[in-house]
Design an enzyme around this catalytic site. Sequence first.
Site, short mmCIF file in Angstrom:
data_model
loop_
_atom_site.label_atom_id
_atom_site.label_comp_id
_atom_site.label_asym_id
_atom_site.label_seq_id
_atom_site.Cartn_x
_atom_site.Cartn_y
_atom_site.Cartn_z
N CYS A 159 14.45 10.83 6.24
CA CYS A 159 14.21 10.72 7.03
C CYS A 159 15.62 10.83 8.21
CB CYS A 159 13.62 9.10 7.56
SG CYS A 159 14.01 8.13 6.34
N LYS B 16 1.12 -1.53 -0.33
CA LYS B 16 -0.09 0.14 0.05
C LYS B 16 1.21 1.11 -0.19
CE LYS B 16 -1.51 3.18 2.04
NZ LYS B 16 -1.42 4.89 1.20
N GLU C 10 -0.31 7.34 -1.37
CA GLU C 10 -1.70 8.02 -2.59
C GLU C 10 -0.62 9.32 -3.08
OE1 GLU C 10 -1.22 7.70 0.54
OE2 GLU C 10 -2.91 8.36 1.43
#
Length: 499
Positions: free
Chosen positions: A281, A173, A176
Amino acid sequence: MREIGHWIGGRRVAGASGRFAEVWNPATGEVQARVALASKAELDAAVAAAAAAQTKWAATNPQRRARVMMEAVRLLNRDMDKIAEAISREHGKTFPDARGDVQRGLEVIEFCIGAPHLLKGEFTDAAGPGIDMYSMRQPLGVVAGITPFNFPAMIPLWKIGPALAAGNAMILKPSERDPSAPLLIAEVFAEAGLPEGILQVVNGDREAVDAILDNAVVQAVGFVGSTPIAQYIYSRAAAAGKRAQCFGGAKNHMIVMPDADMDQAADALVGAGYGAAGERCMAISVAVPVGERTADRLIEKLVPRIEKLKVGPWTAGNDVDFGPLVTAEARARVLGLVESGIAEGARLVVDGRRFVLQGYEKGFFVGPHLFDRVTPAMEIYRTEIFGPVLSTVRAASYEEALGLAMSHEYGNGTAIFTRDGDTARDFASRINIGMVGINVPIPVPLAYHTFGGWKRSGFGDLNQHGPDAFRFYTRTKTVTARWPSGLKEGGEFHFRAME
Ligand code: NAD
């Protein structure tokens, strides 16, 4: 409007939920496509199809699975520019940086070619009279990867490689905000020989994530993203009895000792602080010079370097140092934090607030910022800004600098710049942070070591890639066997290849 769907059952499929998210072109500020957001029913169907395909994949010998990885490496190299372009278009990062995104992901797929070796179990001959004992590593079944916008190729590849090489099926997933690269990667794996259903890329938002967490077939969840979502997913996955590793946000400190080469330290800080517009990050967001004189020298070296940085669209190729932020919302958030820094009394030495690029006035660009005299109580110090903003916190001593990094809630990466081996060694040994650089500003471990932060930068107990990834995506079964003695069969004289 162009529509981006999912990759299910070995092909691209349109979304069926009727819900979509906008995909922006960060350089121009225009919407360039819309991505389907999967419903719970779509997610559950993708999981069921993955489960049906996984048993055969798990029974495929590990060498054959590794050959799919080998071919994927060749194809990822072939398609590197195509995937990098898709990343730059949707994420906004420069083209060379987008190629790096693919490269650092494919290095993990290279590592996964060695999976058969990593999947070997343990064996004790004659653990008792006529008794052998052996342990095997078996895949978990269907696992899920939930990934962030800032590395749309690298982090999906970090998940896909070890999970699939170990014999699992994966529901990926992705973010988006930049969904195209993961779909291109799924195509590469299909071309490399991955059977249908073993990698399902399901685009979506919270509904899809919750459907993953609620689906009893999904055995493990690997997440990378912001800390609040990492913690949410970790707790819900653990409560549902799933294995989970959830990596979160960061605030990485670079300590600059008085004996450091100040030019080297300034060069390192500029690359690590502003590369990818600070949307990494492992970006350095806090510089900690030790002593007032070190701080003054460092700022003096930093300012001209920062003022020279070129900000622009990815189409400018090597001529830009960093691009726009990912969305207008991200831009507004970063500029809001800059205002809070000014209001709380930090000194803004380089001000990028009014940066505008001719021809790209609606793009999500933010110029570089440098703050001096930041204190631990300020919001710009406590919060992950995720933009081109470097904060300087002046420390009076090495112990104070060390204490700062140790007291921060995040523990992803850190660095020390010094010429003194004793200080560097003390720092590496005492610091409570997962990845440490000694005169290296962004210490991202290579594929055969593991990547992971401490404190609120990581939830779960195994890291990404390296040997840890194979532990995460497999479980151990231990067999104790005793065979009654009997007649031995005659010999076989033909050499048989493994099929
Ligand atoms: P994010 O947390 O907003 O999103 C990450 C994923 O979670 C996406 O797939 C998104 O769709 C999903 N998500 C978002 N909101 C959700 C919700 N309410 N419920 C369920 N799912 C949700 O993170 P991001 O903005 O995409 O990425 C940036 C963050 O990721 C930064 O904090 C950065 O430090 C972190 N990051 C960490 C690492 C690491 O290894 N520690 C690596 C890269 C990025």
